[in-house]
Design a protein around this motif. Structure first.
Motif, PDB file in Angstrom:
ATOM      1  N   ASN A   1      -4.829   3.013   4.291  1.00  0.00           N
ATOM      2  CA  ASN A   1      -6.258   2.663   4.392  1.00  0.00           C
ATOM      3  C   ASN A   1      -6.818   2.231   3.043  1.00  0.00           C
ATOM      4  O   ASN A   1      -7.588   1.275   2.965  1.00  0.00           O
ATOM      5  CB  ASN A   1      -7.066   3.841   4.942  1.00  0.00           C
TER       6      ASN A   1
ATOM      7  N   GLY B   1     -12.100   3.461   8.001  1.00  0.00           N
ATOM      8  CA  GLY B   1     -10.956   3.697   7.112  1.00  0.00           C
ATOM      9  C   GLY B   1     -11.174   4.838   6.130  1.00  0.00           C
ATOM     10  O   GLY B   1     -10.351   5.755   6.036  1.00  0.00           O
TER      11      GLY B   1
ATOM     12  N   ARG C   1      -8.198  -6.194   1.301  1.00  0.00           N
ATOM     13  CA  ARG C   1      -9.211  -6.871   2.110  1.00  0.00           C
ATOM     14  C   ARG C   1     -10.426  -7.308   1.287  1.00  0.00           C
ATOM     15  O   ARG C   1     -10.960  -8.380   1.462  1.00  0.00           O
ATOM     16  CB  ARG C   1      -9.666  -5.928   3.231  1.00  0.00           C
TER      17      ARG C   1
ATOM     18  N   SER D   1      -5.250  -1.125   2.180  1.00  0.00           N
ATOM     19  CA  SER D   1      -5.802  -2.195   3.035  1.00  0.00           C
ATOM     20  C   SER D   1      -7.205  -2.581   2.559  1.00  0.00           C
ATOM     21  O   SER D   1      -7.558  -3.757   2.536  1.00  0.00           O
ATOM     22  CB  SER D   1      -5.784  -1.737   4.490  1.00  0.00           C
ATOM     23  N   ASN D   2      -8.015  -1.601   2.133  1.00  0.00           N
ATOM     24  CA  ASN D   2      -9.349  -1.924   1.594  1.00  0.00           C
ATOM     25  C   ASN D   2      -9.218  -2.790   0.346  1.00  0.00           C
ATOM     26  O   ASN D   2      -9.929  -3.784   0.203  1.00  0.00           O
ATOM     27  CB  ASN D   2     -10.106  -0.641   1.217  1.00  0.00           C
TER      28      ASN D   2
END
Ligand SMILES: Nc1ncnc2c1ncn2[C@@H]1O[C@H](COP(=O)(O)OP(=O)(O)OP(=O)(O)O)[C@@H](O)[C@H]1O
Ligand SMILES: [Mg+2]
Length: 437
Positions: free
Chosen positions: A338, A400, A345, A341-342
């Motif tokens: 998570n 998340g 992103r 991924s942040n």
């Protein structure tokens, strides 16, 4: 003013002890003084009685002047018709012969005297003592009776403090236990050794904890069941969309793409909901394993590597300490994924994402640092809230970081997010677990 039960108890008991001490002290002082005075009177009376029994003649007719100590008693004997005393231990002192029989306090030669007069048919016997001497003697005795109180009262204060502190220590321990309760740690409070007066209070808290745990568990189960139930129709929907694609007219392709991305978004939300429900589940200690943290981090990086490369993001690990934690490996993996991924992103193309594993203060820390836009300081306290999204331009479910926080607290760890302080824009997202080796 902060109300403290301990301070109130100690204060009230100490004041009470002091009042008792003062009352006791004053009364024993007064009683002792009165007792001493009565004793001195008795002595005057006894001496006078002895004189009556013929001892009068044994007194020297002319005593040496000033031979008598100040504190001693003065004896004067009068024969009925004589103007001067028949015998006197202090002839210069003119005791009032006319004083009434019994005790009297009179001023003689500028000093106050306590005089006992015994009248016989043929003579009068007067025995006297300076009032000042009597007061001094009485005072001396009375002050001595105060000493036990003066020593005892402070000792009782200390005893009160110790006893109250000891009795409330158990409450402090219970307070600490209550503070440790959170969504992932619903431990009942122990009643062993708890005073019976506090037992009903503990029982109520335990009942409340049980109800709270039940309601949170049923909420968690509902989320998990709902996500499960939604997954099947959504998968069917996805399949239908895949099958439909070749039949979509070229003019409708754009709208069809939006429909598919909506389905994908919903799938992502359901997957996050399931992860959140799993992260919120009560920890089963028998499922714990020794998790190799750097290995988990490397796997998470490997998973996002293709996307990162496509967007020109340089992702790598700068410091990888060998570290282990006691946890379920899947949970650590979800938390790290998570955060990674942040970072990927929210970091613009050609940015940089660094991961590190470090051991600090007995905790294993995984830090993910990016070169993204960071987050407005005022929004930082809310980023761990469920469904909170600081940036609505980029798609996401807003779950998340709640998942990361739930996993961290489940293992007694911490999750944090801050803007970089090294002059570059970006975020440092961290999760720390208690070290497991
Ligand atoms: N590295 C980051 N840089 C900038 N903003 C971030 C970063 N990480 C999180 N945020 C902000 O915090 C918000 C919450 O993040 P969170 O991971 O909980 O949800 P999400 O990324 O929107 O959705 P999800 O992770 O569930 O798909 C995000 O919407 C984003 O605005
Ligand atoms: Mg996210």
């Amino acid at each position: 003013m902060i109300k403290s039960l301990r301070n109130q108890l100690v204060f009230a008991l100490c004041v009470l002890v002091s009042i008792v001490g003062v009352v006791q002290g004053v009364s024993s002082y007064q009683l002792s003084k009165a007792g001493m005075s009565a004793l001195l009177d008795l002595r005057l009376e006894q001496v006078a009685g002895r004189m009556r029994g013929g001892f009068a003649d044994s007194l020297p007719a002319i005593p040496a002047r000033g031979s008598q100590p100040e504190g001693d008693i003065v004896i004067t004997i009068w024969k009925d018709d004589q103007v001067t005393p028949y015998r006197s231990t202090e002839p210069t002192l003119a005791l009032p012969r006319e004083a009434p029989a019994g005790f009297a306090t009179r001023a003689v030669s500028g000093e106050e005297w306590r005089i006992y007069t015994l009248r016989e048919p043929s003579m009068a016997i007067q025995v006297a003592q300076r009032s000042a001497v009597r007061h001094e003697l009485a005072e001396e005795r009375a002050v001595k009776t105060l000493w036990p109180m003066i020593v005892l009262v402070p000792l009782v204060w200390i005893a009160v403090l110790l006893v109250v502190r000891r009795s409330l220590r158990k409450l402090n321990r219970l307070g600490a236990q209550v503070q440790g309760i959170d969504v992932s740690h619903f431990q009942q409070l122990s009643t062993s050794g708890v005073p019976i007066e506090i037992r009903p209070f503990i029982d109520s808290i335990n009942l409340m904890i049980e109800r709270l745990a039940q309601s949170i568990e049923s909420e968690r189960k509902f989320i998990s069941d709902a996500a499960h139930e939604l997954r099947t129709p959504l998968t069917a929907l996805q399949l239908q969309a895949d099958n439909l694609q070749p039949h979509i007219a070229p003019g409708n392709q754009e709208r069809f793409r939006e429909l598919r991305s909506g389905i994908t978004r919903s799938g992502g939300l359901i997957a996050q909901l399931l992860r959140l429900a799993r992260a919120d589940a009560v920890l089963q200690t028998d499922t714990l394993e020794r998790v190799d943290v750097p290995a988990v981090v490397v796997n998470a990086v490997a998973e996002v590597l293709p996307i990162a490369m496509k967007r020109g993001i340089d992702i790598g690990a700068d410091e990888m300490a060998s570290a282990f934690v006691r946890a379920v490996e899947a949970d650590v993996g979800i938390a790290v994924r998570n955060l990674v991924s942040n970072a990927i992103r929210y970091t613009p193309d050609d940015g940089k994402v660094d991961l590190s594993v470090q051991i600090r203060d007995g905790m294993v820390w995984i830090d993910v640092t990016d070169t993204g836009p960071g987050i407005a300081e005022e929004l930082l306290p809310r980023v761990f809230d469920r469904f909170f999204r600081a940036n609505t331009q980029i798609e996401g479910s807003g779950l998340g970081l709640s998942i990361v926080k739930a996993i961290a607290s489940k293992y007694g760890g911490v999750a944090s997010l801050r803007n970089r302080h090294d002059g570059r824009s970006g975020i440092v997202a961290s999760i720390g677990f208690p070290s497991g080796s």
